[in-house]
Write a protein that holds these residues in place. Sequence first.
Motif, PDB file in Angstrom:
ATOM      1  N   LYS A  11       0.799  -1.159  -0.013  1.00 21.70           N
ATOM      2  CA  LYS A  11      -0.137  -0.059  -0.176  1.00 21.70           C
ATOM      3  C   LYS A  11       0.664   1.256   0.151  1.00 21.70           C
ATOM      4  O   LYS A  11       0.518   2.179  -0.825  1.00 21.70           O
ATOM      5  N   ALA A  52       1.304   3.626  -3.429  1.00 22.08           N
ATOM      6  CA  ALA A  52       0.324   4.747  -2.913  1.00 22.08           C
ATOM      7  C   ALA A  52       0.329   5.872  -4.065  1.00 22.08           C
ATOM      8  O   ALA A  52       1.329   6.419  -4.982  1.00 22.08           O
ATOM      9  N   THR A  53      -0.924   6.574  -4.415  1.00 18.95           N
ATOM     10  CA  THR A  53      -1.158   7.226  -5.556  1.00 18.95           C
ATOM     11  C   THR A  53      -1.532   8.890  -4.916  1.00 18.95           C
ATOM     12  O   THR A  53      -1.576   9.657  -5.675  1.00 18.95           O
ATOM     13  N   LEU A  54      -1.748   8.793  -3.724  1.00 22.57           N
ATOM     14  CA  LEU A  54      -1.989  10.015  -3.059  1.00 22.57           C
ATOM     15  C   LEU A  54      -0.925  10.677  -2.392  1.00 22.57           C
ATOM     16  O   LEU A  54      -0.264  10.097  -1.567  1.00 22.57           O
ATOM     17  N   GLN A  55      -0.673  12.045  -2.569  1.00 22.10           N
ATOM     18  CA  GLN A  55       0.419  12.845  -1.783  1.00 22.10           C
ATOM     19  C   GLN A  55       0.052  13.052  -0.309  1.00 22.10           C
ATOM     20  O   GLN A  55      -1.197  13.159  -0.222  1.00 22.10           O
ATOM     21  N   PRO A  56       1.266  13.039   0.321  1.00 25.19           N
ATOM     22  CA  PRO A  56       0.549  13.524   1.852  1.00 25.19           C
ATOM     23  C   PRO A  56       0.210  14.885   1.965  1.00 25.19           C
ATOM     24  O   PRO A  56       0.620  15.694   0.962  1.00 25.19           O
ATOM     25  N   SER A  57      -0.958  15.039   2.644  1.00 25.54           N
ATOM     26  CA  SER A  57      -1.324  16.523   2.573  1.00 25.54           C
ATOM     27  C   SER A  57      -0.527  17.479   3.695  1.00 25.54           C
ATOM     28  O   SER A  57       0.250  16.895   4.522  1.00 25.54           O
TER      29      SER A  57
END
Length: 113
Positions: A104, A108-113
């Motif tokens: 995972k 991962a394809t979502l950048q940390p916010s």
Amino acid sequence: MSADLDLLKGTLDVMILKALSWGPMHGFGVARWIRTTTDEVLQIDDSALYPALHRMEHRDLIDADWALTENKRRAKYYRLTTKGRQQLKVRVSVWDQYSTAVSKVIHATLQPS
């Protein structure tokens, strides 16, 4: 084994337990099973395999007896104990959780916010 595919600590033990879940095997047979099952990606050195087998025997995860191989050579055949079979079940569960979590992260394809 390739330097960039060094085994994570503890993975050799679980692969040995899995190999022996099929029935008694000598050390060469364990190494061969791992090599063919991984399509030659993992090749276990004797210098890693035999200390692991002895350590696991000392921990009562496996036991062994001497017997003749199919080539009429004397070899030590290892087999799972009840404790080893229980340990395999636990280790496979932990490995599945670990590998799923790492996958995972690295996919991962979502950048940390």
